[in-house]
Design an enzyme around this catalytic site. Structure first.
Site, PDB file in Angstrom:
ATOM      1  N   ASP A 187      -9.935   3.538  -3.612  1.00  0.00           N
ATOM      2  CA  ASP A 187     -10.694   2.318  -3.295  1.00  0.00           C
ATOM      3  C   ASP A 187     -12.101   2.361  -3.885  1.00  0.00           C
ATOM      4  O   ASP A 187     -12.808   3.354  -3.757  1.00  0.00           O
ATOM      5  CB  ASP A 187     -10.818   2.154  -1.774  1.00  0.00           C
ATOM      6  CG  ASP A 187      -9.464   1.941  -1.127  1.00  0.00           C
ATOM      7  OD1 ASP A 187      -8.447   1.912  -1.849  1.00  0.00           O
ATOM      8  OD2 ASP A 187      -9.422   1.819   0.113  1.00  0.00           O
TER       9      ASP A 187
ATOM     10  N   ASP B 177       0.821  -1.208   0.000  1.00  0.00           N
ATOM     11  CA  ASP B 177       0.000   0.000   0.000  1.00  0.00           C
ATOM     12  C   ASP B 177       0.860   1.265   0.000  1.00  0.00           C
ATOM     13  O   ASP B 177       2.092   1.198  -0.090  1.00  0.00           O
ATOM     14  CB  ASP B 177      -0.937  -0.069   1.223  1.00  0.00           C
ATOM     15  CG  ASP B 177      -2.286   0.554   0.962  1.00  0.00           C
ATOM     16  OD1 ASP B 177      -2.379   1.420   0.085  1.00  0.00           O
ATOM     17  OD2 ASP B 177      -3.252   0.188   1.658  1.00  0.00           O
TER      18      ASP B 177
END
Ligand code: GLA
Length: 492
Positions: free
Chosen positions: A217, A157
């Site tokens: 997202d 990430d």
């Protein structure tokens, strides 16, 4: 005799060279030789967030096997954020002992014992997005831990990156460190970058990673804009990823980078929300079809232990999965996009019609007609448009040929069978699902397995067109194949 011998030697040398050249080519296509088709699996994040545990992972793994998902090809069980509890005196990450009482190797062993693969997560930052220890500056030791736990897939990430972003080179250097650390372990670990499209990863990640996220997202909405997802999908480079990105938003972003994807190096459009309840069946079919056509990794992000039967029939559709797992590995591209006059929804989003197409193994063609408007629409695509990428201006030779059209949703499993499967009333077998563990998608295509083609619905005459009624928020999704298909050869 001597001459004959020499000729043979030259032939042998040439054969070796050809072999080497293709191995070289493979290396070029996938930096570590992995993920030659888009990875498929399950990730806990979108449904469970930080609520993770050994029980969740192992329980899900059991269901993946029992319901046939493993055989369909969903191999990776990926644990996302929130699994650690600081570092030990050597600097190694410590798994949370409450969530994982027997440690990570035990979870990994249990997943492997079921014939599945294990994925884990960290951030290329000081902390993960949920505030746990990150791996920036700890690349070597964290990669070692992953290898010790026999991890097969690693999602990396972008939170708390200490300001190490802003140019492609800065981001490249940060992600490259982990890439190298993973390679140095000697273990095969698929490397899945998650930097949300920041600093244009599609331009540099293919040489260091197997996939990269292109957006913030996703959430389970077809087209609702949300202030947390900046860049409405029409800007070429989105500086901020964010979250609460709709399916439509991500689809429009993906259109710009579709050509960057290739075997072993994929655009990641984020997890699949199919089955999470926020969208209609048509919307989920569009979501799944387009993620397959654009060659995104297919990570189911729903509770497999309580899976919705309709979602089951979407996730297991072999004709759509054969598009995702096609050995050619080329993405569809968007050929045209037309706004629908006067069709603006409650969120202020104007409906659109779009045509996407792309080449498949054996020179078949995949075609998607997408309708994001509020009404069903009769959509038409000419062969000149469908084969636009093969020669603009109506020059492609394919336009003059005849094409059989297979509806990729035409043989979808019926709901009642799916209900019986998920309720445990009937056991899945090879008649109900496509078993890719026994016959890979490539092999099935080679053998002409009809389940991978869909249902033949019509034929397009030379210079003709395809017309189909597409539901609101729906997709017409087809494989085009010559009546005498090109014989595909074993790949490589
Ligand atoms: C970021 C990622 C998500 C998920 C969370 C975990 O938002 O983009 O996919 O991994 O972090 O905190």
């Amino acid at each position: 005799m001597v001459i004959a011998h020499n000729i043979l030697s030259v032939a042998a040398l040439a054969a070796t060279f050809i072999k080497c050249a293709s191995a070289e080519q493979e290396k070029y296509l996938s930096y570590n030789g992995l993920a030659m088709t888009p990875p498929m699996g399950w990730n806990n994040w979108a449904t469970f967030f930080c609520n993770v545990s050994a029980d969740l992972l192992v329980g899900t793994a059991e269901k993946l096997v029992e319901l046939g998902f493993k055989d369909v090809g969903y191999n990776y069980v990926v644990l996302d954020d929130c699994w650690s509890n600081g570092r030990d005196s050597n600097g190694a990450l410590i798994p949370d002992a409450e969530k994982f009482p027997k440690g990570m190797k035990d979870v990994s062993d249990q997943i492997h014992a079921k014939g599945l693969l294990f994925g884990m997560y960290s951030s290329a930052g000081r902390w993960t997005c949920a505030g746990y220890e990150g791996s920036l500056g700890h690349e070597e030791i964290d990669a070692q831990s992953l290898a010790e736990w026999e991890v097969d897939y690693f999602k990396y990430d972008n939170c708390f990156n200490d300001g190490q972003y802003g140019t492609p080179l800065i981001s490249y250097n940060r992600y490259q460190k982990m890439s190298e650390a993973l390679l140095n372990t000697g273990r095969d670990i698929v490397y899945s970058m998650c930097n949300w499209g920041e600093d244009s990863p599609w331009d540099w990640a293919p040489t260091i990673a197997n996939s990269w996220r292109i957006s913030g997202d996703m959430y389970d909405s077809f087209d609702r804009p949300d202030e947390h997802c900046p860049c409405d999908g029409d800007e070429y480079i989105c500086k901020l990823g964010g979250y609460h990105c709709s399916m439509n938003n991500i689809l429009n972003k993906a259109a710009k980078y579709a050509s960057k994807t290739r075997r072993g190096a994929w655009n990641d459009l984020d997890m699949l929300e199919v089955g999470n309840g926020g969208s209609t069946d048509d919307e989920y079919k569009t979501h799944f079809s387009m993620w397959a056509a654009l060659k995104s990794p297919l990570m189911m992000a729903t509770d497999i232990r309580k899976i919705d039967p309709d979602a089951y029939t979407i996730y297991t559709n072999p004709a759509v999965l054969a598009i995702s797992q096609d050995p050619r590995g080329s993405s569809v591209g968007r050929v045209w996009r037309r706004k629908i006059d006067g069709d603006v929804n409650d969120y202020g989003v104007q409906g659109e019609l779009s045509l996407w197409s792309g080449q498949l193994w054996g020179d078949d063609q995949v075609v998607a007609l997408v309708n994001t408007g509020s009404q069903a629409v009769e959509m038409t695509a000419t062969l000149a448009e469908i084969f636009y990428h093969m020669g603009p201006g109506g020059k492609a030779k394919e336009i003059k040929e005849e094409w059989d059209v297979y509806d990729l949703w035409g043989n979808r499993m019926d709901s009642s069978t799916a209900q019986d499967i998920v309720a445990g009333k009937i056991k899945v077998d090879n008649n109900l699902i496509y078993n890719a563990s026994e016959q890979s998608y490539a092999q099935g295509l080679l053998n002409g397995d009809p389940r991978l083609l869909g249902k033949k619905v019509t034929t397009i005459k030379p210079s003709g067109s395809l017309s189909v009624k597409v539901n609101s928020h729906g997709v017409g999704f087809f494989r085009l194949r010559r009546p005498e298909p090109v014989k595909v050869k074993e790949f490589l």
